[in-house]
Design an enzyme around this catalytic site. Sequence first.
Site, PDB file in Angstrom:
ATOM      1  N   LYS A 178      12.654  -6.819   1.487  1.00  0.00           N
ATOM      2  CA  LYS A 178      11.743  -7.790   0.618  1.00  0.00           C
ATOM      3  C   LYS A 178      10.544  -6.924   0.280  1.00  0.00           C
ATOM      4  O   LYS A 178       9.396  -6.955   1.084  1.00  0.00           O
ATOM      5  CB  LYS A 178      11.389  -9.097   1.087  1.00  0.00           C
ATOM      6  CG  LYS A 178      11.021 -10.120   0.141  1.00  0.00           C
ATOM      7  CD  LYS A 178       9.756 -10.077  -0.645  1.00  0.00           C
ATOM      8  CE  LYS A 178       8.582 -10.244   0.019  1.00  0.00           C
ATOM      9  NZ  LYS A 178       7.310  -9.898  -0.938  1.00  0.00           N
ATOM     10  N   PRO A 179      10.331  -6.219  -0.881  1.00  0.00           N
ATOM     11  CA  PRO A 179       8.948  -5.691  -1.046  1.00  0.00           C
ATOM     12  C   PRO A 179       7.697  -6.513  -1.602  1.00  0.00           C
ATOM     13  O   PRO A 179       8.158  -7.708  -1.870  1.00  0.00           O
ATOM     14  CB  PRO A 179       9.240  -4.636  -2.146  1.00  0.00           C
ATOM     15  CG  PRO A 179      10.535  -5.307  -3.080  1.00  0.00           C
ATOM     16  CD  PRO A 179      11.161  -6.371  -1.979  1.00  0.00           C
ATOM     17  N   GLU A 202     -10.667  -5.683   9.148  1.00  0.00           N
ATOM     18  CA  GLU A 202     -10.117  -4.402   8.526  1.00  0.00           C
ATOM     19  C   GLU A 202     -10.739  -4.464   7.007  1.00  0.00           C
ATOM     20  O   GLU A 202     -10.615  -5.520   6.307  1.00  0.00           O
ATOM     21  CB  GLU A 202      -8.734  -4.499   8.399  1.00  0.00           C
ATOM     22  CG  GLU A 202      -7.806  -3.317   7.705  1.00  0.00           C
ATOM     23  CD  GLU A 202      -6.133  -3.697   7.713  1.00  0.00           C
ATOM     24  OE1 GLU A 202      -5.740  -4.814   7.613  1.00  0.00           O
ATOM     25  OE2 GLU A 202      -5.502  -2.553   7.961  1.00  0.00           O
ATOM     26  N   GLU A 214       4.455  -4.382  12.436  1.00  0.00           N
ATOM     27  CA  GLU A 214       3.190  -3.207  12.332  1.00  0.00           C
ATOM     28  C   GLU A 214       2.375  -3.684  11.146  1.00  0.00           C
ATOM     29  O   GLU A 214       2.478  -4.248  10.232  1.00  0.00           O
ATOM     30  CB  GLU A 214       4.219  -2.189  11.635  1.00  0.00           C
ATOM     31  CG  GLU A 214       5.238  -1.487  12.262  1.00  0.00           C
ATOM     32  CD  GLU A 214       4.679  -0.745  13.771  1.00  0.00           C
ATOM     33  OE1 GLU A 214       3.547  -0.633  13.801  1.00  0.00           O
ATOM     34  OE2 GLU A 214       5.473  -0.369  14.649  1.00  0.00           O
ATOM     35  N   LEU A 215       1.377  -4.105  12.002  1.00  0.00           N
ATOM     36  CA  LEU A 215      -0.038  -4.821  11.462  1.00  0.00           C
ATOM     37  C   LEU A 215      -1.193  -4.037  10.984  1.00  0.00           C
ATOM     38  O   LEU A 215      -1.062  -2.690  11.043  1.00  0.00           O
ATOM     39  CB  LEU A 215      -0.111  -6.272  12.442  1.00  0.00           C
ATOM     40  CG  LEU A 215       1.115  -6.994  12.652  1.00  0.00           C
ATOM     41  CD1 LEU A 215       0.553  -8.087  13.634  1.00  0.00           C
ATOM     42  CD2 LEU A 215       1.806  -7.475  11.569  1.00  0.00           C
ATOM     43  N   CYS A 270      -2.930   1.782   6.907  1.00  0.00           N
ATOM     44  CA  CYS A 270      -2.971   1.336   8.017  1.00  0.00           C
ATOM     45  C   CYS A 270      -3.592   1.916   8.851  1.00  0.00           C
ATOM     46  O   CYS A 270      -4.577   1.596   9.854  1.00  0.00           O
ATOM     47  CB  CYS A 270      -1.665   0.423   8.451  1.00  0.00           C
ATOM     48  SG  CYS A 270      -0.316   1.835   8.646  1.00  0.00           S
ATOM     49  N   GLY A 299       2.733  -5.707   7.601  1.00  0.00           N
ATOM     50  CA  GLY A 299       1.786  -6.198   6.781  1.00  0.00           C
ATOM     51  C   GLY A 299       0.580  -6.571   7.207  1.00  0.00           C
ATOM     52  O   GLY A 299       0.266  -5.972   8.354  1.00  0.00           O
ATOM     53  N   ASN A 350       0.741  -1.225   0.189  1.00  0.00           N
ATOM     54  CA  ASN A 350      -0.178   0.210  -0.050  1.00  0.00           C
ATOM     55  C   ASN A 350       0.974   1.386   0.129  1.00  0.00           C
ATOM     56  O   ASN A 350       0.328   2.152  -0.397  1.00  0.00           O
ATOM     57  CB  ASN A 350      -0.855   0.006   1.147  1.00  0.00           C
ATOM     58  CG  ASN A 350      -0.332  -0.259   2.483  1.00  0.00           C
ATOM     59  OD1 ASN A 350       0.690  -0.775   2.565  1.00  0.00           O
ATOM     60  ND2 ASN A 350      -0.922   0.222   3.564  1.00  0.00           N
TER      61      ASN A 350
HETATM   62  P1  NDP Z   1       0.600  -9.053   3.475  1.00  0.00           P
HETATM   63  O1  NDP Z   1       0.665  -9.464   5.012  1.00  0.00           O
HETATM   64  O2  NDP Z   1      -0.192  -9.724   2.562  1.00  0.00           O
HETATM   65  O3  NDP Z   1       2.229  -8.673   2.883  1.00  0.00           O
HETATM   66  C1  NDP Z   1       3.159  -8.086   3.633  1.00  0.00           C
HETATM   67  C2  NDP Z   1       4.533  -8.449   3.062  1.00  0.00           C
HETATM   68  O4  NDP Z   1       4.608  -9.818   3.552  1.00  0.00           O
HETATM   69  C3  NDP Z   1       4.662  -8.682   1.607  1.00  0.00           C
HETATM   70  O5  NDP Z   1       5.798  -8.290   1.145  1.00  0.00           O
HETATM   71  C4  NDP Z   1       4.261 -10.159   1.253  1.00  0.00           C
HETATM   72  O6  NDP Z   1       4.696 -10.492   0.207  1.00  0.00           O
HETATM   73  C5  NDP Z   1       4.897 -10.893   2.441  1.00  0.00           C
HETATM   74  N1  NDP Z   1       4.659 -12.015   2.767  1.00  0.00           N
HETATM   75  C6  NDP Z   1       3.621 -12.932   2.192  1.00  0.00           C
HETATM   76  N2  NDP Z   1       4.082 -14.118   2.696  1.00  0.00           N
HETATM   77  C7  NDP Z   1       4.807 -14.306   3.763  1.00  0.00           C
HETATM   78  C8  NDP Z   1       5.403 -15.089   4.640  1.00  0.00           C
HETATM   79  N3  NDP Z   1       4.946 -16.341   4.726  1.00  0.00           N
HETATM   80  N4  NDP Z   1       6.216 -14.783   5.646  1.00  0.00           N
HETATM   81  C9  NDP Z   1       6.659 -13.523   5.456  1.00  0.00           C
HETATM   82  N5  NDP Z   1       6.282 -12.501   4.601  1.00  0.00           N
HETATM   83  C10 NDP Z   1       5.217 -12.884   3.701  1.00  0.00           C
HETATM   84  O7  NDP Z   1       0.064  -7.424   3.637  1.00  0.00           O
HETATM   85  P2  NDP Z   1      -0.439  -6.426   2.404  1.00  0.00           P
HETATM   86  O8  NDP Z   1       1.021  -6.422   1.392  1.00  0.00           O
HETATM   87  O9  NDP Z   1      -1.549  -7.080   1.965  1.00  0.00           O
HETATM   88  O10 NDP Z   1      -0.456  -5.142   3.292  1.00  0.00           O
HETATM   89  C11 NDP Z   1      -1.691  -4.727   3.722  1.00  0.00           C
HETATM   90  C12 NDP Z   1      -1.634  -4.833   5.221  1.00  0.00           C
HETATM   91  O11 NDP Z   1      -0.573  -4.323   5.778  1.00  0.00           O
HETATM   92  C13 NDP Z   1      -2.997  -4.317   6.127  1.00  0.00           C
HETATM   93  O12 NDP Z   1      -3.296  -5.411   6.980  1.00  0.00           O
HETATM   94  C14 NDP Z   1      -2.005  -3.142   6.664  1.00  0.00           C
HETATM   95  O13 NDP Z   1      -2.951  -2.773   7.712  1.00  0.00           O
HETATM   96  C15 NDP Z   1      -0.987  -3.536   7.005  1.00  0.00           C
HETATM   97  N6  NDP Z   1      -0.103  -2.449   6.987  1.00  0.00           N
HETATM   98  C16 NDP Z   1       0.366  -1.913   8.523  1.00  0.00           C
HETATM   99  C17 NDP Z   1       0.882  -0.773   8.375  1.00  0.00           C
HETATM  100  C18 NDP Z   1       1.181  -0.339   9.952  1.00  0.00           C
HETATM  101  O14 NDP Z   1       2.148   0.306  10.195  1.00  0.00           O
HETATM  102  N7  NDP Z   1       0.811  -0.935  10.980  1.00  0.00           N
HETATM  103  C19 NDP Z   1       1.156  -0.095   7.528  1.00  0.00           C
HETATM  104  C20 NDP Z   1       0.967  -0.469   6.181  1.00  0.00           C
HETATM  105  C21 NDP Z   1       0.152  -1.448   5.945  1.00  0.00           C
HETATM  106  P3  NDP Z   1       3.768 -10.629  -1.108  1.00  0.00           P
HETATM  107  O15 NDP Z   1       3.142  -9.497  -1.260  1.00  0.00           O
HETATM  108  O16 NDP Z   1       4.858 -10.623  -2.315  1.00  0.00           O
HETATM  109  O17 NDP Z   1       3.016 -11.720  -1.103  1.00  0.00           O
END
Ligand code: NDP
Length: 496
Positions: free
Chosen positions: A163-164, A367, A235-236, A269, A213, A140
Site C-alpha cells: 500500500k503506497p 521532525e 520504521e518511524l 528519515c 511512516g 518520501n
Molecule cells: P504517514 O504516517 O502519514 O503515512 C505512511 C503510510 O501510512 C502512507 O501510506 C499512508 O497512506 C498510510 N496511512 C495513513 N493512515 C493510516 C492508518 N490509519 N493506518 C495505516 N496506514 C495509514 O507518513 P508519511 O507518508 O508522511 O511519511 C513521512 C514519515 O515517514 C516521516 O515521519 C519519516 O520520518 C517517516 N519515515 C521513516 C523511515 C524509517 O526508515 N524510519 C523512512 C522513511 C520515512 P496515505 O499517505 O495514503 O495517507
Amino acid sequence: MSTTLIEVRSPAGGELLASVPALDAAAVAELVARARAAQPQWAALGFDGRAKVLSRMRRWLLEHAEQVIETIASETGKTYEDAQLLELGYAVSALSFWARRAGGYLGDRRFFARSPLVAGRRLVTRYAPRGVIGVIGPWNYPLLNSFGDAIPALAAGNSVVLKPSELTPLTSLLVAQALRECELPDGVFAVATGAGETAEALIDLVDFVMFTGSTATGRKVAMRAASSLTPFALELGGKDALVVLEGAPLERAANVAVFYGMINAGQSCVSVERVYAQASIYDELLEKIVAKVGALRVGEPSGPASVDVGAITAPRQLEIIEAHVADALAKGARVAVGGHRRAGAGRFFEPTVLVDVDHSMRCMMEETFGPTLPVMKVSGADEAVALVNDSPMGLGAAVFAADLERGEALARRLDVGAVCVNDAAVNYFALEAPMGGHKASGIGVRHGPDGIRKYCTAQTILLSPRLMLRREPQFYPYTKSSAKLVRRLLNTLYRR
Ligand code: NDP
C-alpha cells in the site's frame, strides 16, 4: 471494486499525472486472497528460483533507469540525482543483496543444545515464510522504502501486497508491471492503491505488517494490528542530530551536514535534522554551512544537474516546515540563510539555516522533514550527548570528533539505532547491518539477518534419536525416588 479515484499531482509543477483507484476493503481482500493462493508456488521455487526473478528485476531497473527516475521524480518532485542515487541505487543493490543472502540467513540451523536436560537431542531451527506480507510505505522514497521492504519479504518466499502513499502510487504501479515482465508468478506482488482506510483493511488480512511512516500513524498501525495479534515492524520518524567537536575535520563536517540535511529536500528519515557544534569551532563551522546552503539551487527539477534541492512532496509538510521556522523565530532564533516558502507554482522551501536555537523550539524537538538546518552551540561532548538524547526519537545520529576513538566513544553514549562517525546516514546502505530506530522511531529492524527473519516464522524441531534411549522412559507415576533423582541432578549440574 471501488470506483473512488485519487488524483496524483506533481508537487513541482502542480499538473495532474494520473488518477488511481482508492481500493475499498472488499478489493483489498481480493488482492490478499490472490496473494495467498499464489504464495505456495512462489515459496516452492526455493531460494535459487526466487533469486532468478529478483535478478531479472535488478536488470530491468537498470535497463529502464530513465523511466524509473522520471516516474519517481514526477510524483515526488525530487531531483534527478536523489531519485537516481538513493532510490534506484538502493533498489538494485537490495535486489542483488537479498537474492544472494536470503538462503544464508534463512537456511536450516542444526545444532546440539548446551543444557544437559536435553543431552543427546538434535535440534533444527527452520524459517518458513509467513504467507502474505502487507507493506505500507511513505511518500518520501516510493521505491526505496516501499518496494525496498518488499524485496526481502519476496526473497523469503512470501507474497506481498503493497500500500503506497496516496501521494506517490505511480512508482509502485510501475514496479508491479516490471515484476510481471520479470515473470514473477501472478498474484505474488500486488499494489493496493488508496489512503488510510485501504491500509487499515490490509492490516486486518495479512500475516505481517511492515510499516514505514510517521510515528503518529505508526501508533495507529500498532493498535490495529494488536486487535488481530498480527506481528509488525515499524520504521518511524527521526530527529537525527549531527555533533561536531573540536579537532574534527570541519570542511567535511559542513559538507556532510549540508548534504544529509538537504538531500531529498530534507524529507529523509535518516538525515541531519539538527546540528550541535562545540563553542570553539561553532563560528567557523557555521560560516561554512551557511555559505554552502546559500549556494544551493532550489526549484523544479528537469533532468540531471538542473537543481540541487527539489520540491516538498506533501502539501501538509510545507505547512509543518513553515510552522517550525515561525515558532523558532518567535522564540528568539534567527535565520542565517533562507527561511521562506518559494513564491510561484509548485511546493518549494528555501534551503534554510537557523541559529540561536534551543530545545524550547519545535525545530529542535519535532521532525521538521524539510530543507532546514538548525545549528546550536554546545560547551562540549557531555552537553551534546545530553541534548541528542533529549528527544522522543532515536533513529540515527552523526558524530565528528578529533579522532575515530573519540567519535566511537561518543557514539556509544547516544540512544539511537545507528551512529555514523565522520559521516551521516550512509549506514542505510550497509544492508548487512540492522537498521531501525530506538524510542518513538520504531520497533524492529530492516536489513541484516533480522531484517528478513521477521518475514518468517521460526520453528524449532527437536529430534530425540531412539538409539540413545536405553529403555523406554517411564515419566509417571511420580515417586519419591524420581524427585530425589531430579534434586541430585540439578545440584550436580548447577550448584557451583
Ligand atoms: P504517514 O504516517 O502519514 O503515512 C505512511 C503510510 O501510512 C502512507 O501510506 C499512508 O497512506 C498510510 N496511512 C495513513 N493512515 C493510516 C492508518 N490509519 N493506518 C495505516 N496506514 C495509514 O507518513 P508519511 O507518508 O508522511 O511519511 C513521512 C514519515 O515517514 C516521516 O515521519 C519519516 O520520518 C517517516 N519515515 C521513516 C523511515 C524509517 O526508515 N524510519 C523512512 C522513511 C520515512 P496515505 O499517505 O495514503 O495517507
